[in-house]
Structures are given as structure tokens and as C-alpha cells.
Scaffold this active site. Structure first.
Site, PDB file in Angstrom:
ATOM      1  N   SER A   1       0.867  -1.182   0.000  1.00 17.46           N
ATOM      2  CA  SER A   1       0.000   0.000   0.000  1.00 17.46           C
ATOM      3  C   SER A   1       0.900   1.227   0.000  1.00 17.46           C
ATOM      4  O   SER A   1       2.091   1.119   0.344  1.00 17.46           O
ATOM      5  CB  SER A   1      -0.829  -0.019   1.288  1.00 17.46           C
ATOM      6  OG  SER A   1      -1.503   1.195   1.468  1.00 17.46           O
TER       7      SER A   1
ATOM      8  N   TYR B   1      -2.126  -0.529  10.867  1.00 20.49           N
ATOM      9  CA  TYR B   1      -2.176  -0.911   9.445  1.00 20.49           C
ATOM     10  C   TYR B   1      -0.852  -0.594   8.760  1.00 20.49           C
ATOM     11  O   TYR B   1      -0.281  -1.436   8.058  1.00 20.49           O
ATOM     12  CB  TYR B   1      -3.331  -0.162   8.776  1.00 20.49           C
ATOM     13  CG  TYR B   1      -3.487  -0.440   7.290  1.00 20.49           C
ATOM     14  CD1 TYR B   1      -3.840  -1.709   6.843  1.00 20.49           C
ATOM     15  CD2 TYR B   1      -3.293   0.562   6.339  1.00 20.49           C
ATOM     16  CE1 TYR B   1      -3.992  -1.972   5.484  1.00 20.49           C
ATOM     17  CE2 TYR B   1      -3.450   0.313   4.984  1.00 20.49           C
ATOM     18  CZ  TYR B   1      -3.797  -0.957   4.562  1.00 20.49           C
ATOM     19  OH  TYR B   1      -3.932  -1.215   3.214  1.00 20.49           O
TER      20      TYR B   1
HETATM   21  N1  LIG Z   1      -8.702   0.078  -0.889  1.00 19.06           N
HETATM   22  C1  LIG Z   1      -7.609   0.756  -0.662  1.00 19.06           C
HETATM   23  O1  LIG Z   1      -7.640   2.011  -0.587  1.00 19.06           O
HETATM   24  C2  LIG Z   1      -6.291   0.041  -0.540  1.00 19.06           C
HETATM   25  C3  LIG Z   1      -5.127   0.808  -0.667  1.00 19.06           C
HETATM   26  C4  LIG Z   1      -3.895   0.198  -0.576  1.00 19.06           C
HETATM   27  C5  LIG Z   1      -3.817  -1.160  -0.347  1.00 19.06           C
HETATM   28  N2  LIG Z   1      -4.958  -1.913  -0.215  1.00 19.06           N
HETATM   29  C6  LIG Z   1      -4.792  -3.342   0.038  1.00 19.06           C
HETATM   30  O2  LIG Z   1      -5.444  -4.067  -0.986  1.00 19.06           O
HETATM   31  C7  LIG Z   1      -5.821  -5.342  -0.477  1.00 19.06           C
HETATM   32  C8  LIG Z   1      -7.259  -5.618  -0.871  1.00 19.06           C
HETATM   33  O3  LIG Z   1      -8.102  -4.678  -0.240  1.00 19.06           O
HETATM   34  P1  LIG Z   1      -9.380  -4.055  -0.968  1.00 19.06           P
HETATM   35  O4  LIG Z   1      -9.182  -2.617  -1.063  1.00 19.06           O
HETATM   36  O5  LIG Z   1      -9.717  -4.825  -2.182  1.00 19.06           O
HETATM   37  O6  LIG Z   1     -10.472  -4.266   0.186  1.00 19.06           O
HETATM   38  P2  LIG Z   1     -11.733  -5.243   0.261  1.00 19.06           P
HETATM   39  O7  LIG Z   1     -12.653  -4.961  -0.861  1.00 19.06           O
HETATM   40  O8  LIG Z   1     -12.235  -5.101   1.669  1.00 19.06           O
HETATM   41  O9  LIG Z   1     -11.103  -6.683   0.044  1.00 19.06           O
HETATM   42  C9  LIG Z   1     -10.365  -7.320   1.051  1.00 19.06           C
HETATM   43  C10 LIG Z   1     -10.389  -8.807   0.784  1.00 19.06           C
HETATM   44  O10 LIG Z   1      -9.570  -9.456   1.777  1.00 19.06           O
HETATM   45  C11 LIG Z   1     -10.339 -10.533   2.303  1.00 19.06           C
HETATM   46  N3  LIG Z   1      -9.899 -10.962   3.614  1.00 19.06           N
HETATM   47  C12 LIG Z   1      -9.848 -10.276   4.772  1.00 19.06           C
HETATM   48  N4  LIG Z   1      -9.387 -11.075   5.756  1.00 19.06           N
HETATM   49  C13 LIG Z   1      -9.144 -12.296   5.202  1.00 19.06           C
HETATM   50  C14 LIG Z   1      -8.663 -13.530   5.674  1.00 19.06           C
HETATM   51  N5  LIG Z   1      -8.362 -13.715   6.970  1.00 19.06           N
HETATM   52  N6  LIG Z   1      -8.503 -14.553   4.803  1.00 19.06           N
HETATM   53  C15 LIG Z   1      -8.818 -14.396   3.493  1.00 19.06           C
HETATM   54  N7  LIG Z   1      -9.318 -13.267   2.983  1.00 19.06           N
HETATM   55  C16 LIG Z   1      -9.476 -12.231   3.828  1.00 19.06           C
HETATM   56  C17 LIG Z   1     -11.773 -10.022   2.310  1.00 19.06           C
HETATM   57  O11 LIG Z   1     -12.657 -11.099   2.490  1.00 19.06           O
HETATM   58  P3  LIG Z   1     -14.106 -10.942   3.206  1.00 19.06           P
HETATM   59  O12 LIG Z   1     -15.037 -10.435   2.140  1.00 19.06           O
HETATM   60  O13 LIG Z   1     -14.436 -12.311   3.679  1.00 19.06           O
HETATM   61  O14 LIG Z   1     -13.946  -9.949   4.317  1.00 19.06           O
HETATM   62  C18 LIG Z   1     -11.805  -9.396   0.922  1.00 19.06           C
HETATM   63  O15 LIG Z   1     -11.956 -10.390  -0.057  1.00 19.06           O
HETATM   64  C19 LIG Z   1      -5.561  -5.303   1.025  1.00 19.06           C
HETATM   65  O16 LIG Z   1      -4.349  -5.968   1.317  1.00 19.06           O
HETATM   66  C20 LIG Z   1      -5.438  -3.828   1.326  1.00 19.06           C
HETATM   67  O17 LIG Z   1      -4.629  -3.579   2.458  1.00 19.06           O
HETATM   68  C21 LIG Z   1      -6.178  -1.325  -0.316  1.00 19.06           C
END
Ligand SMILES: NC(=O)c1ccc[n+]([C@@H]2O[C@H](COP(=O)([O-])OP(=O)(O)OC[C@H]3O[C@@H](n4cnc5c(N)ncnc54)[C@H](OP(=O)(O)O)[C@@H]3O)[C@@H](O)[C@H]2O)c1
Length: 280
Positions: free
Chosen positions: A141, A154
Site C-alpha cells: 500500500s 495498518y
Molecule cells: N482500498 C484501498 O484504498 C487500498 C489501498 C492500498 C492497499 N490496499 C490493500 O489491498 C488489499 C485488498 O483490499 P481491498 O481494497 O480490495 O479491500 P476489500 O474490498 O475489503 O477486500 C479485502 C479482501 O480481503 C479478504 N480478507 C480479509 N481477511 C481475510 C482472511 N483472513 N482470509 C482471506 N481473505 C481475507 C476479504 O474477504 P471478506 O469479504 O471475507 O472480508 C476481501 O476479499 C488489502 O491488502 C489492502 O490492504 C487497499
């Protein structure tokens, strides 16, 4: 499976970046194992896969559960005998000022965001090492490069993922395995909904409630202008299809701007700029 079809495994594919990344990989011909902890959330990706006739397979995998990881990896291995690409994407954010966080809340954050990456990678690495090929993409991130108020837990998980990846890259290169860090800015996914707000941070009498309120307002604004998860998926695809992938890829105009600031300013100047932007 065609004989030269590459195999990709993605964690956390029920929504957001993981969902889009699985689709992007499958659309470019990867046999893609889209894993998720809760299979009840698989309808969405299944229906796109069916509609577009994509090589997507859904497996249960919770990154905090060794047995679930082992079962998923064994199932994939017995089906196709190799894993070329691993995208460690699953994650969430714990939000709250440091003093308002309990050790258990912080540990849970590390269990998913750091130890989840460690567990899944250690389960797949021997396979990649034997086949003398592999690309491991760790979803870091912008928070893996800079801190912000309310983000200490985080941010420290993502800084840890950065250090882990950078160190692993040296060890794995001789075995034909590349390590890639993708560093998205703010992305419009389910991330904000899934965010865990620390219990003490929800108390309006917390000494940090004012700074947290300002940060929440800034974050809302940043989310409105955030990039689509599709952009991150394209960056992952670019990395894994490159002859010689780089260690780091930024994903999003916002993080490009922040990082330019970080490169061109002293720590003090950058701190001041962040403060003005986030909690003025
Ligand atoms: N969105 C942003 O602004 C942003 C920015 C930088 C980095 N990121 C990173 O991008 C990645 C994806 O996030 P996103 O933005 O796509 O958010 P998201 O839509 O909330 O997706 C997160 C995913 O991780 C899954 N997850 C959480 N805990 C888990 C576990 N114990 N085992 C397996 N799966 C699990 C969730 O599953 P459930 O549906 O079951 O909860 C969901 O599928 C993360 O690593 C996040 O830190 C996001």
C-alpha cells in the site's frame, strides 16, 4: 488445462482488488484460483466467470488458518501440479490512534496482513522453488511507504510486508522466483466498510477523537477521488507478464504524487505537507 497455461493463486477475492485481479489474470489466460475465506461470497465472481467463460476456480482459503491454506494449496497442486503466480492480497485496516489500540486488536491486524502473507507464501514457496519459477506479488500500500494519523497498526503491517518482500527478493532470485510489491493509493473497494475501528477509538471522549475526526473527513474525501480496483489489477497483470518485473509498482495518481513529495522533500517538509493535507 493447456500445457503452457500459467497458474495463478489470489487471496481475498470476494471483493475489490482481489476480485478484479482474479478477473484480469483469467482474462489474460492464467488458470486462476480465486480464493476467499467465505465461499458464500463467491456468486459474483462465479457469474462473471461463467458469462465470459473464464478459467477461474474458486477455493476456500482463510489466510489466518494454516489448515485452510494447506487444503487449498494441496487441492490446487493435485489438480494442476504447479503454481506460477501468487498474489497475496487479503487484508483489512485497523483504524485508531495508537494509544487507543489494544494489543489484541493489533495482533489480529498482523495475523491477517503480515502473517497471512507469511503463511500463504511459505505454503507455496517450495512448489515454486522446485519448478524453478514463480512470481510472488505482495499487496502492500502507499501505507507501506508513509505513515498517517490513525494508521499506526495498518501502516506497520504494510511496512513489515515491504521489508519481508525486499529481503525475500535476494534469497529467491537464484531459484527463478521474483518478488513484487504493489503499492496502491486510495482505491474504491469494500476497504472502508471492512475497516475495523478500534473499540476505544469509538469513544467520543478519547483524547484523540479530534484528530481522528479530521482524518476521517480527509479519508472520505480521498475515497471519493480514489482509483478503481481495476487500475490495481492492471498493475498486477503488467508485473506478472513482464520479462523482468520490478520490485515495486505504485498504483494510482494519488500515491504517485505522495511519493514524489517524499522523494523531493526532507522528512520535515514531507511531514508538514502531510499534516496540512490530512489534519488541517
Ligand atoms: N482500498 C484501498 O484504498 C487500498 C489501498 C492500498 C492497499 N490496499 C490493500 O489491498 C488489499 C485488498 O483490499 P481491498 O481494497 O480490495 O479491500 P476489500 O474490498 O475489503 O477486500 C479485502 C479482501 O480481503 C479478504 N480478507 C480479509 N481477511 C481475510 C482472511 N483472513 N482470509 C482471506 N481473505 C481475507 C476479504 O474477504 P471478506 O469479504 O471475507 O472480508 C476481501 O476479499 C488489502 O491488502 C489492502 O490492504 C487497499
Amino acid at each position: 488445462m493447456t500445457s503452457n497455461q500459467k497458474v495463478a493463486v489470489v487471496t481475498g477475492t470476494s471483493s475489490g482488488v482481489g476480485h478484479e485481479t482474479s478477473l484480469a489474470l483469467a482474462r489474460s489466460g492464467f488458470r486462476t484460483y480465486a480464493t476467499m475465506r467465505n465461499l458464500n461470497k463467491s456468486e459474483n465472481i462465479k457469474s462473471v466467470a461463467t458469462k465470459e467463460n473464464l478459467p477461474i476456480h474458486i477455493n476456500q482459503l482463510d489466510v489466518t488458518d494454516d489448515i485452510s491454506i494447506k487444503n487449498a494449496v494441496q487441492a490446487i497442486l493435485s489438480e494442476v501440479g504447479r503454481i506460477d503466480v501468487l498474489v497475496n492480497n487479503a487484508g483489512y485496516a485497523l483504524n485508531g490512534a495508537f494509544e487507543d489500540l489494544t494489543t489484541d486488536e493489533i495482533k489480529a491486524q498482523f495475523e491477517t496482513n503480515l502473517f497471512g502473507v507469511i503463511r500463504t507464501t511459505q505454503a507455496i514457496l517450495p512448489i515454486m522453488r522446485k519448478q524453478e519459477f514463480g512470481i510472488i506479488v505482495n499487496m502492500s500500500s502507499g501505507a507501506g511507504r508513509l505513515g498517517y494519523p490513525g494508521g499506526s497498526a495498518y501502516v506497520s503491517t504494510k511496512f513489515a510486508v515491504e521489508g519481508l518482500s525486499e529481503s525475500m527478493a535476494y534469497e529467491l532470485e537464484p531459484f527463478g522466483i521474483k518478488v513484487v510489491l504493489v503499492e496502491p493509493g486510495v482505491i474504491r473497494t469494500n476497504f472502508a466498510n471492512a475497516m475495523v475501528v478500534a473499540k476505544k477509538s469509538q469513544d467520543p471522549n478519547s483524547p484523540y477523537s479530534q484528530i481522528m475526526q479530521k482524518m476521517a473527513t480527509s479519508f472520505e474525501h480521498m475515497m471519493e477521488n480514489g482509483s478503481s480496483p481495476d487500475l490495481v489489477a492492471k498493475v498486477v497483470l503488467k508485473a506478472v507478464t513482464s520479462e523482468n518485473p520490478s520490485l515495486r509498482y505504485l498504483a494510482g495518481k494519488d500515491i504517485e504524487t505522495w511519493m514524489e513529495g517524499k522523494r523531493n522533500k526532507s522528512d520535515e517538509e514531507f511531514y508538514k505537507m502531510m499534516k496540512q493535507n490530512l489534519i488541517k
